[in-house]
Design an enzyme around this catalytic site. Structure first.
Site, short mmCIF file in Angstrom:
data_model
loop_
_atom_site.label_atom_id
_atom_site.label_comp_id
_atom_site.label_asym_id
_atom_site.label_seq_id
_atom_site.Cartn_x
_atom_site.Cartn_y
_atom_site.Cartn_z
N GLU A 250 13.16 -31.05 19.24
CA GLU A 250 14.35 -29.96 18.97
C GLU A 250 15.09 -29.97 20.42
O GLU A 250 16.41 -29.84 20.19
CB GLU A 250 13.85 -28.83 18.54
CG GLU A 250 14.92 -27.49 18.49
CD GLU A 250 16.05 -27.83 17.66
OE1 GLU A 250 15.81 -28.95 16.77
OE2 GLU A 250 16.90 -27.20 17.86
N ASN B 190 36.78 -29.35 -2.10
CA ASN B 190 35.43 -29.64 -1.17
C ASN B 190 34.53 -30.46 -1.90
O ASN B 190 34.05 -29.96 -3.16
CB ASN B 190 34.77 -28.35 -0.63
CG ASN B 190 33.50 -28.67 0.06
OD1 ASN B 190 33.30 -30.06 0.66
ND2 ASN B 190 32.87 -27.69 0.63
N GLY B 191 34.14 -31.53 -1.52
CA GLY B 191 33.21 -32.43 -2.19
C GLY B 191 33.66 -33.91 -2.53
O GLY B 191 34.62 -34.34 -1.62
N HIS C 119 3.41 -46.59 26.65
CA HIS C 119 3.60 -48.01 25.84
C HIS C 119 4.94 -48.62 25.50
O HIS C 119 5.38 -49.16 24.54
CB HIS C 119 2.82 -47.57 24.31
CG HIS C 119 1.74 -47.10 24.42
ND1 HIS C 119 0.23 -47.98 24.74
CD2 HIS C 119 0.95 -45.76 24.94
CE1 HIS C 119 -0.70 -47.01 24.77
NE2 HIS C 119 -0.27 -45.68 24.95
N LYS D 62 19.40 -30.71 20.70
CA LYS D 62 20.34 -29.70 20.93
C LYS D 62 20.96 -30.14 22.01
O LYS D 62 22.22 -30.11 22.19
CB LYS D 62 19.23 -28.49 21.33
CG LYS D 62 19.47 -27.18 21.26
CD LYS D 62 20.24 -26.62 19.82
CE LYS D 62 20.29 -27.33 18.82
NZ LYS D 62 19.85 -27.32 17.56
N CYS E 62 34.13 -29.24 4.07
CA CYS E 62 35.27 -28.53 4.15
C CYS E 62 35.08 -27.09 4.15
O CYS E 62 34.12 -26.60 3.44
CB CYS E 62 36.47 -28.88 3.39
SG CYS E 62 36.59 -30.75 3.40
N TRP F 204 37.00 -31.89 6.80
CA TRP F 204 36.39 -32.94 7.79
C TRP F 204 36.36 -33.93 6.77
O TRP F 204 35.69 -34.34 5.94
CB TRP F 204 35.10 -32.17 7.62
CG TRP F 204 33.94 -33.08 8.71
CD1 TRP F 204 33.97 -32.66 10.12
CD2 TRP F 204 33.30 -34.00 8.42
NE1 TRP F 204 32.91 -33.18 10.56
CE2 TRP F 204 32.47 -34.22 9.65
CE3 TRP F 204 33.18 -35.06 7.40
CZ2 TRP F 204 31.47 -35.37 10.09
CZ3 TRP F 204 32.09 -36.01 7.59
CH2 TRP F 204 31.40 -36.36 8.98
N LYS G 288 28.97 -27.98 10.36
CA LYS G 288 27.88 -27.08 10.24
C LYS G 288 26.82 -27.37 9.13
O LYS G 288 25.78 -27.51 9.45
CB LYS G 288 28.34 -25.70 10.22
CG LYS G 288 27.22 -24.68 10.29
CD LYS G 288 26.24 -24.51 11.67
CE LYS G 288 25.20 -23.63 11.47
NZ LYS G 288 24.20 -23.75 12.53
N GLU H 292 23.57 -33.21 20.69
CA GLU H 292 24.64 -32.98 19.70
C GLU H 292 25.81 -32.09 20.51
O GLU H 292 26.93 -32.32 19.81
CB GLU H 292 24.08 -32.31 18.62
CG GLU H 292 23.79 -31.00 18.72
CD GLU H 292 23.14 -30.08 17.31
OE1 GLU H 292 23.78 -30.35 16.37
OE2 GLU H 292 22.29 -29.39 17.52
N ARG I 166 33.14 -25.24 9.70
CA ARG I 166 32.68 -26.11 8.46
C ARG I 166 33.40 -27.40 8.55
O ARG I 166 32.92 -28.47 7.93
CB ARG I 166 32.91 -25.43 7.10
CG ARG I 166 32.11 -24.29 6.71
CD ARG I 166 32.57 -23.73 5.45
NE ARG I 166 32.08 -24.47 4.62
CZ ARG I 166 31.16 -24.77 3.91
NH1 ARG I 166 29.93 -23.63 3.98
NH2 ARG I 166 30.82 -25.31 2.72
C1 AGP Z 1 21.16 -28.45 14.26
O1 AGP Z 1 21.57 -28.25 15.54
C2 AGP Z 1 22.18 -29.37 13.59
N1 AGP Z 1 23.27 -28.62 13.39
C3 AGP Z 1 21.69 -29.84 12.12
O2 AGP Z 1 20.25 -30.89 12.83
C4 AGP Z 1 20.96 -29.04 11.26
O3 AGP Z 1 19.84 -28.39 11.58
C5 AGP Z 1 20.74 -29.83 10.03
O4 AGP Z 1 21.96 -30.25 9.46
C6 AGP Z 1 20.08 -28.77 8.70
O5 AGP Z 1 21.15 -28.06 8.33
P1 AGP Z 1 20.50 -26.65 7.44
O6 AGP Z 1 19.52 -26.22 8.20
O7 AGP Z 1 21.79 -25.99 7.19
O8 AGP Z 1 19.93 -27.63 6.16
#
Ligand code: AGP
Length: 615
Positions: free
Chosen positions: A488, A109-110, A511, A492, A12, A85, A610, A495, A37
């Site tokens: 990667e 938050n937590g 395979h 990208k 959050c 969230w 995030k 997501e 967040r």
């Molecule tokens: C990447 O596009 C994602 N948002 C996610 O995989 C992110 O890289 C991952 O949660 C790690 O976050 P951090 O680098 O803040 O630890």
């Protein structure tokens, strides 16, 4: 094993204020900066002369603002705000924060692990309005509150298990915000407009670039005159002040349609800011980072531990380190590593990579690595974040705030930082001479320059993505460092476009997976490695023969028959090991434009947040 808390999480945004300004504006502006967040409900509490006025709304901060328009008459100079969230309890107004109990209003938050036990123990079931764990904290503080707010807070947290960042108002203590944290992040500042607290600096940057991290197990007291830390005995604790170089514009879109596109275009500057301060006579130098060569001398093995995109940067690092330093460099998924039985000792260097510096699985892995005697080095983008503070050594990336959930500039600066680290390791381990390192650094600089050429491909990439918009499945294939890069590219795309995709080692297709390649299935083939180029072309012919729609990424010097691809994007001529940074920009733009074409929320994709503190 390091216990950090159980399943689920509250990811959050938190903001608190006491000062001369109208609290509503400060809180709402802060929540808008923190919306990345978590964004399924939001609320604020405004402390007035008469009462504590709570306003909550399901939906994003915009929904809350619309509700507040009906409360323009509420005058307040102190308050707290929260974007949620959800995990404990659904997305409802009752479950949105702030929560009130008796004289106490609170945001959190937590995760409070033992909330059910407390809820039953105190037999106040009928007084609860929500299914959240948070509400029991408000109940407990109110239960213990007898006029001494800090005593009530200490008694409460002594009963809590799990993680928390609380901001608390007491209705009979005007214009004072009390805060306390354990694991969940909180930063604070005192500026001329008053005293502030938030989940991260982006919510405060409009007022100040100087801040401090609220230490665990201290109480922060915000009034219009101070932001003061108290220890358990009520003694004042002096904060360690931090400073960020970037300002509010860095945390805003500045004319771009989305944060993600802005951050893709910020990569040349982000790379420069990260690399330039660490080069002396063409050799990486970590003196300013206070990282002595001595920690590298005894290293016999390296573990790179991270999540998601940060872990994918580690995959690139592995290739570079093993090739140049000739010691094993294993990449570990943090959520696996922390529950495994890693073979680690004092000759192990554990590199933890994290943009936010708050990812709980990466933090738990860091703590486990330290327990097992490893030397730990963080590659982190957020100054003063938990992972940065707990690593033995830290190499900050200087990408500035990354707001879009999909990580872009953080990924490329992580790769660049891993390149520098590889060169320094090779120098200390004497596996490369100064001349070879000079050459490597020149190649790194060249690859950073190539990013600008990749950005110029934006219009053609945007046009190509029309063929992906309706895709149901999509494959990324590559060999060697291109396979690491395809991992990667895949995350990208999926997501933010919600198209299922997989990354595959091109030689592995035969395979099994090639059975999924049918007419029109898009395959994004990354073929920048001269050493395996002919093999890659053979693999591409195999998928093309089965009807795949091929989007090919190569170096511009590579000769390819037109029958092999449907679309072809190139990066400038650069050594094999230095193709990931410019090639990654093409993959980022493919994902971005596909998501935009599908009319999705590029910066805040569904189900994600995030800075992920999921267990
Ligand atoms: C990447 O596009 C994602 N948002 C996610 O995989 C992110 O890289 C991952 O949660 C790690 O976050 P951090 O680098 O803040 O630890």
């Amino acid at each position: 094993m390091v216990q950090m808390g159980r399943k689920g999480k509250n990811m959050c945004g938190i903001i608190g204020y006491s000062g001369r300004l109208e609290a509503r504006q400060v809180l709402v502006n802060g929540l808008e900066q923190l919306e990345y967040r978590g964004y399924d409900s939001a609320g604020i509490a405004q402390m007035t002369k008469q009462s504590v006025e709570v306003t909550k709304a399901v939906g994003n901060v915009g929904a809350l603002k619309r509700k507040l328009e009906k409360k323009e008459d509420v005058i307040s100079r102190c308050g707290i705000g929260h974007t949620r969230w959800a995990t404990h309890g659904g997305v409802t107004e009752e479950n949105a924060h702030p929560h009130q109990f008796g004289k106490v209003t609170l945001i959190h938050n937590g995760i409070i692990e033992n909330y059910k036990k407390i809820r039953e123990e105190y037999g106040k079931e009928q007084f609860f309005h929500s299914q959240t764990d948070t509400e029991i904290a408000a109940m407990l503080i109110d239960f213990f509150y007898d006029g001494n707010p800090e005593e009530a807070i200490w008694k409460t947290v002594a009963q809590l298990e799990g993680s928390y960042a609380f901001c608390i108002l007491f209705e009979d203590i005007p214009n004072v915000v009390y805060c306390i944290r354990r694991i969940s992040p909180l930063v604070a500042a005192y500026a001329e407009e008053g005293a502030f607290v938030a989940s991260d600096i982006t919510a405060l940057i409009a007022y100040t670039q100087d801040y401090f991290v609220v230490p665990e197990d201290t109480i922060l007291v915000l009034t219009d005159e101070k932001a003061e830390l108290h220890d358990r005995e009520g003694e004042i604790v002096e904060p360690d002040l931090l400073h960020v170089k970037w300002d509010l514009t860095a945390a805003q879109k500045n004319g771009y349609p989305h944060y993600m596109l802005k951050e893709i275009h910020e990569q040349p500057e982000a790379l420069h800011q990260t690399i330039a301060p660490r080069i002396k006579a063409g050799i990486p130098d970590f003196e300013e980072d206070q990282i002595p060569d001595s920690i590298f001398e005894s290293v016999q093995q390296i573990k790179i531990v991270a999540c998601g995109t940060a872990m994918h940067a580690g995959l690139i690092g592995k290739v570079l380190i093993e090739k140049r330093v000739r010691i094993p460099a294993e990449v570990e998924i943090a959520s696996e590593f922390r529950y495994a039985s890693p073979i680690i000792d004092q000759n192990t260097l554990v590199i933890v990579i994290s943009q936010s510096g708050e990812t709980i699985d990466t933090l738990a892995s860091l703590r486990l690595a330290k327990e097992l005697g490893a030397v730990t080095l963080g590659i982190v983008n957020v100054k003063g974040s938990t992972i940065a503070r707990e690593s033995d050594y830290v190499l900050y990336t200087h990408a500035g705030p990354e707001i879009a959930v999909a990580s872009t500039k953080a990924y490329t600066v992580q790769i660049a930082t891993l390149c520098l680290l590889t060169m320094r390791l090779a120098l200390v381990k004497k596996t490369l001479g100064r001349g070879e390192i000079n050459r490597d650094f020149a190649l790194l600089k060249e690859s950073m320059e190539c990013v600008k050429r990749s950005l110029l491909l934006d219009p053609q990439i945007q046009e190509m993505t029309a063929c992906l918009t309706e895709a149901k499945d999509l494959f990324f294939i590559g060999r060697g460092i291109d396979y690491a890069l395809s991992c990667e590219g895949s995350i990208k795309l999926k997501e933010i476009s919600y198209i299922h995709s997989e990354a595959y080692a091109a030689g592995e297709l035969k395979h099994g997976t090639i059975s999924l390649i049918t007419e029109g299935v898009p395959v994004i083939a990354i073929a920048t490695q001269e050493s395996v180029f002919s093999k890659m072309i053979s693999n591409i012919r195999e998928v093309k023969a089965r009807g795949a729609l091929v989007i090919l990424i190569t170096k511009e010097s590579m000769q390819v028959e037109e029958s092999v691809f449907d679309y072809h994007f190139t990066i400038p001529e650069i050594a094999d090991d230095y193709t990931p940074i410019p090639a990654a920009v093409i993959l980022q733009l493919i994902a971005y434009h596909t998501s935009v074409r599908r009319g999705l929320n590029v910066d805040q994709p569904r189900n994600l947040a995030k800075s992920v503190t999921v267990e």
